[in-house]
Design an enzyme around this catalytic site. Structure first.
Site, PDB file in Angstrom:
ATOM      1  CB  CYS A   2     -21.497  70.116  28.756  1.00 54.39           C
ATOM      2  SG  CYS A   2     -21.883  71.617  27.876  1.00 54.39           S
ATOM      3  NE  ARG A  27     -21.328  64.002  27.639  1.00 50.19           N
ATOM      4  CZ  ARG A  27     -22.319  63.201  27.286  1.00 50.19           C
ATOM      5  NH1 ARG A  27     -22.077  61.941  26.995  1.00 50.19           N
ATOM      6  NH2 ARG A  27     -23.548  63.646  27.213  1.00 50.19           N
ATOM      7  CD1 TRP A  72     -18.096  71.038  21.796  1.00 50.34           C
ATOM      8  CD2 TRP A  72     -20.265  71.504  21.509  1.00 50.34           C
ATOM      9  NE1 TRP A  72     -18.357  71.017  20.453  1.00 50.34           N
ATOM     10  CE2 TRP A  72     -19.664  71.306  20.248  1.00 50.34           C
ATOM     11  CE3 TRP A  72     -21.611  71.821  21.551  1.00 50.34           C
ATOM     12  CZ2 TRP A  72     -20.381  71.398  19.056  1.00 50.34           C
ATOM     13  CZ3 TRP A  72     -22.326  71.910  20.374  1.00 50.34           C
ATOM     14  CH2 TRP A  72     -21.709  71.697  19.139  1.00 50.34           C
ATOM     15  CG  ASN A  98     -24.899  67.987  28.728  1.00 51.75           C
ATOM     16  OD1 ASN A  98     -24.919  68.704  27.739  1.00 51.75           O
ATOM     17  ND2 ASN A  98     -24.820  66.668  28.670  1.00 51.75           N
ATOM     18  N   GLY A  99     -26.848  70.975  28.396  1.00 52.97           N
ATOM     19  CA  GLY A  99     -28.147  71.195  27.774  1.00 52.97           C
ATOM     20  C   GLY A  99     -28.352  72.669  27.492  1.00 52.97           C
ATOM     21  CE  LYS A 485     -15.715  59.298  10.440  1.00 53.77           C
ATOM     22  NZ  LYS A 485     -17.089  58.953  10.454  1.00 53.77           N
ATOM     23  CD  GLU A 488     -16.779  63.064  11.411  1.00 54.56           C
ATOM     24  OE1 GLU A 488     -17.574  63.616  12.173  1.00 54.56           O
ATOM     25  OE2 GLU A 488     -16.880  61.876  11.087  1.00 54.56           O
ATOM     26  CG  HIS A 504     -27.746  65.801 -13.659  1.00 58.25           C
ATOM     27  ND1 HIS A 504     -28.257  66.056 -14.907  1.00 58.25           N
ATOM     28  CD2 HIS A 504     -27.871  64.465 -13.471  1.00 58.25           C
ATOM     29  CE1 HIS A 504     -28.695  64.918 -15.445  1.00 58.25           C
ATOM     30  NE2 HIS A 504     -28.457  63.939 -14.588  1.00 58.25           N
TER      31      HIS A 504
HETATM   32  C1  G6P Z   1     -22.123  63.504  16.447  1.00 52.99           C
HETATM   33  C2  G6P Z   1     -20.812  62.801  16.185  1.00 52.99           C
HETATM   34  C3  G6P Z   1     -20.937  61.872  14.987  1.00 52.99           C
HETATM   35  C4  G6P Z   1     -22.099  60.918  15.187  1.00 52.99           C
HETATM   36  C5  G6P Z   1     -23.399  61.659  15.473  1.00 52.99           C
HETATM   37  C6  G6P Z   1     -24.522  60.725  15.898  1.00 52.99           C
HETATM   38  O1  G6P Z   1     -22.360  64.431  15.454  1.00 52.99           O
HETATM   39  O2  G6P Z   1     -19.773  63.739  15.968  1.00 52.99           O
HETATM   40  O3  G6P Z   1     -19.742  61.126  14.840  1.00 52.99           O
HETATM   41  O4  G6P Z   1     -22.236  60.124  14.045  1.00 52.99           O
HETATM   42  O5  G6P Z   1     -23.209  62.585  16.539  1.00 52.99           O
HETATM   43  O6  G6P Z   1     -24.184  60.136  17.127  1.00 52.99           O
HETATM   44  P1  G6P Z   1     -24.863  58.825  17.707  1.00 52.99           P
HETATM   45  O7  G6P Z   1     -24.250  58.644  19.054  1.00 52.99           O
HETATM   46  O8  G6P Z   1     -26.336  59.118  17.775  1.00 52.99           O
HETATM   47  O9  G6P Z   1     -24.573  57.712  16.757  1.00 52.99           O
END
Ligand code: G6P
Length: 606
Positions: A2, A27, A72, A98-99, A485, A488, A504
């Site tokens: 959030c 976020r 979120w 947030n949390g 990539k 996602e 395998h």
């Molecule tokens: C989320 C994002 C990723 C990112 C990961 C780690 O899952 O969607 O794209 O790689 O967090 O984020 P950071 O800010 O710790 O690199």
């Protein structure tokens, strides 16, 4: 996760909150809301995007104190009712959060037994009720917030307003970031400086367990036991322009295209041509201490973890120190053995990822030495580490990481060069790596120049239900990041495997419906990789090869040829076409490229 914004000052809060929420939408983006104080609370909240909220806010929504939120969902589905702010029954207190509050159900049950009515399914609503009860007894909002927070267990970044105190907002942090922005006779707070840079570059980060009262003419910070704390403001060197798409259709495409410059920034001033070493001023390690480490353990989440795998290989190759990478989320839960002769390296673009932060805190608690490779200056992980390397890649807004990934790999190359030259890497090899690093920006530019060719391939393969990504040793983390990539942002199922493991198990999946992206660097494993291509094609699988040797292209159905650098640095370049491939596949499929479903950029909850 959030996003939170708060404002107190002489202007109308609503437009400032909406603008800030837009900046924080990466976020979380399933619902949004805001509250302003003006002879009582005025609240608007909607399921949907910040733009939907903006449309729902009437023109006359006046008030110089307010809080906003982009959500979120964790507790309770996305809906108008579950959107924040949350209010107490008398509509006096409004809270954005947030949390995750772990004991929310327990508290809710007690409050319900006391006759309190709940309107939402969220954990946050308990805070509104707790604060409303406490404020009647404590008299001040700050004390009421402290009292309420003492009753909850969990993580939070919160902002709270009280309709009966139109001049102040209280914020608090425990595990989820809160940054205070200092303006001229106005104060701001947000989960991220992104929401503040349009108004001020002077910021203060709250620590876990800290609270602050913001008034138009200043702020003060204190602990949960009401002890005042002293804060020194930082000046942010990112400005609002960094948060625009700069004429590109998406942030992701902008950030991919920024890489020649961002890689150059990560390198700037850090290569020493006299001794062929790297200057990394923030490591806080003497050569003597550096030599004492017998192992390097790298932790991070998502793409940060994959870039850590590239980093581990670089350290082993150049410094001959055993190194490996592990997801921070796994590491922190397995009661890791922390050794005094292991150097720990935490990677994070945001510097706020909760699992990575918690792993760093666990390491520190056990006496481990931790370096941070972080993009966001002054972020929680950066502050927690003993030293580290800033990426200087500028803000990354799109949820999928691109420029932070390549800059992290480059930072690891510098670290590996530094460790190597402290150990046994020869000056000649040091020079070879320094020269290779200098060539990277231009070579990245060359790859970006072939975007149309890569886009055509992405369109060709985008309609397949599933894709396999394979690579050996240096190619394997590249394959993992390529698959990450694609899945996602395009939602195409993508699996990454070491090429050697194909036989395998996953070879059973290969057939006309499962094309393979093969990462084939021109290194000592080239022949083995070419054999793999033959095995895939013999089973009717199509192969898109990403590699260096044009002559071998005939062994694949399609080929993207990437400029060659030193073998140790090639993974950085091989990553770039896979970013463009995923981007154009996502565009071809009509996906929301910058805000993929179910994901958030900064995951500040467990
Ligand atoms: C989320 C994002 C990723 C990112 C990961 C780690 O899952 O969607 O794209 O790689 O967090 O984020 P950071 O800010 O710790 O690199």
């Amino acid at each position: 996760m959030c996003g939170i914004v708060a404002y107190v000052g002489p202007k109308d809060a609503a437009p400032i909150l909406l603008e800030g929420l837009q900046r924080l939408e990466y976020r979380g983006y399933d619902s949004a809301g805001l509250a302003v104080v003006n002879r009582g609370l005025k609240v608007r909240k909607v399921k949907g995007r910040v733009a939907d909220l903006a449309a729902a806010v009437p023109a006359r929504f006046k008030g110089g104190l307010g809080i906003g939120h982009t959500r979120w969902a964790t507790h309770g589905a996305p809906s108008d009712v579950n959107a924040h702010p949350h209010l107490d029954g008398a509509e006096r207190i409004a809270v954005v959060h947030n949390g995750i509050l772990e004991n929310a159900d327990e508290i809710r049950a007690k409050l319900v037994a006391d006759g309190v009515d709940f309107v939402s399914e969220t954990d946050t609503e308990v805070l509104a009720h707790l604060i409303a009860r406490a404020v009647k007894e404590t008299g001040t909002l700050a004390d009421a917030v402290r009292t309420a927070l003492k009753a909850v267990v969990g993580t939070y970044g919160i902002a709270v307003v009280d309709a009966e105190r139109p001049g102040e907002v209280v914020v608090a942090r425990n595990g989820s970031p809160i940054v205070i922005g200092i303006g001229e006779k106005e104060m701001f707070a947000a989960s991220d400086v992104a929401a503040l840079v349009r108004y001020t570059r002077q910021v203060v980060h709250l620590e876990d367990g800290e609270l602050a009262v913001l008034k138009a003419d200043g702020f003060h910070t204190f602990t949960m036991d009401a002890r005042e704390t002293a804060k020194v403001p930082l000046t942010v060197d990112w400005d609002a322009g960094h948060y625009d798409t700069g004429g590109y259709e998406h942030y992701l495409l902008k950030e991919i295209n920024e890489q020649p410059e961002t890689v150059a920034r990560t390198l700037r001033g850090r290569i020493d041509d006299r001794f062929h070493i790297a200057h990394l001023g923030g490591l806080n390690l003497t050569p003597h201490e550096t030599r004492a480490f017998r192992r390097v353990k790298i932790i991070g989440c998502g793409s940060a973890y994959y870039s850590g795998q590239i980093g581990a290989q670089l350290i082993e190759e150049l410094a001959r120190i055993p190194a490996d990478a592990e997801p921070a989320s796994e590491f922190r839960y397995r009661n890791p053995v922390v050794e005094h002769d292991t150097l720990y390296v935490a990677i994070s673009q945001s510097g706020e990822t909760y699992d990575t932060l918690a792993a760093v805190q666990e390491l520190k608690r056990k006496g481990g030495r931790v370096l941070g490779i972080v993009n966001t200056v002054g972020s929680a992980i950066a502050r927690e580490c003993d030293g580290g390397i800033y990426l200087h890649a500028g803000p990354e807004v799109s949820v999928a990481s691109t420029k932070a990934f390549t800059s992290t790999a480059v930072a690891f190359a510098l670290l590996a060069l530094h460790f190597g030259r402290v150990h046994d890497l020869s000056p000649a090899d040091g020079r070879r790596i320094c020269e290779g690093l200098r060539r990277l920006p231009e070579q990245i530019r060359e790859i970006l120049g072939r975007e149309e060719e890569i886009a055509a391939l992405a369109r060709k393969y985008a309609d397949r239900p599933s894709m396999m990504f394979v690579g050996r040793v240096r190619g394997y983390p590249v394959a993992r990041e390529g698959a990450q990539k694609l899945k996602e942002i395009s939602y195409v199922h993508a699996e990454a495997y070491p090429a050697s493991e194909l036989k395998h198990g996953p070879l059973a999946l290969i057939g006309p419906d499962m094309p393979t992206v093969a990462v084939v660097p021109d290194d000592e494993l080239l022949d083995k990789n070419l054999t793999t291509l033959g095995e895939i094609r013999a089973r009717g699988g199509q192969v898109l090869m990403v590699g260096h040797r044009m002559a071998e292209a005939k062994l694949a159905d399609d080929c993207i040829v990437v400029p060659k650098n030193e073998v140790e640095l090639d993974p950085i370049l091989l990553t770039i076409p896979l970013q463009l491939f995923a981007y154009h596949a996502a565009v071809a499929l009509g996906r929301d490229v910058d805000k993929p479903r179910n994901l958030a950029k900064s995951v500040t909850v467990e």
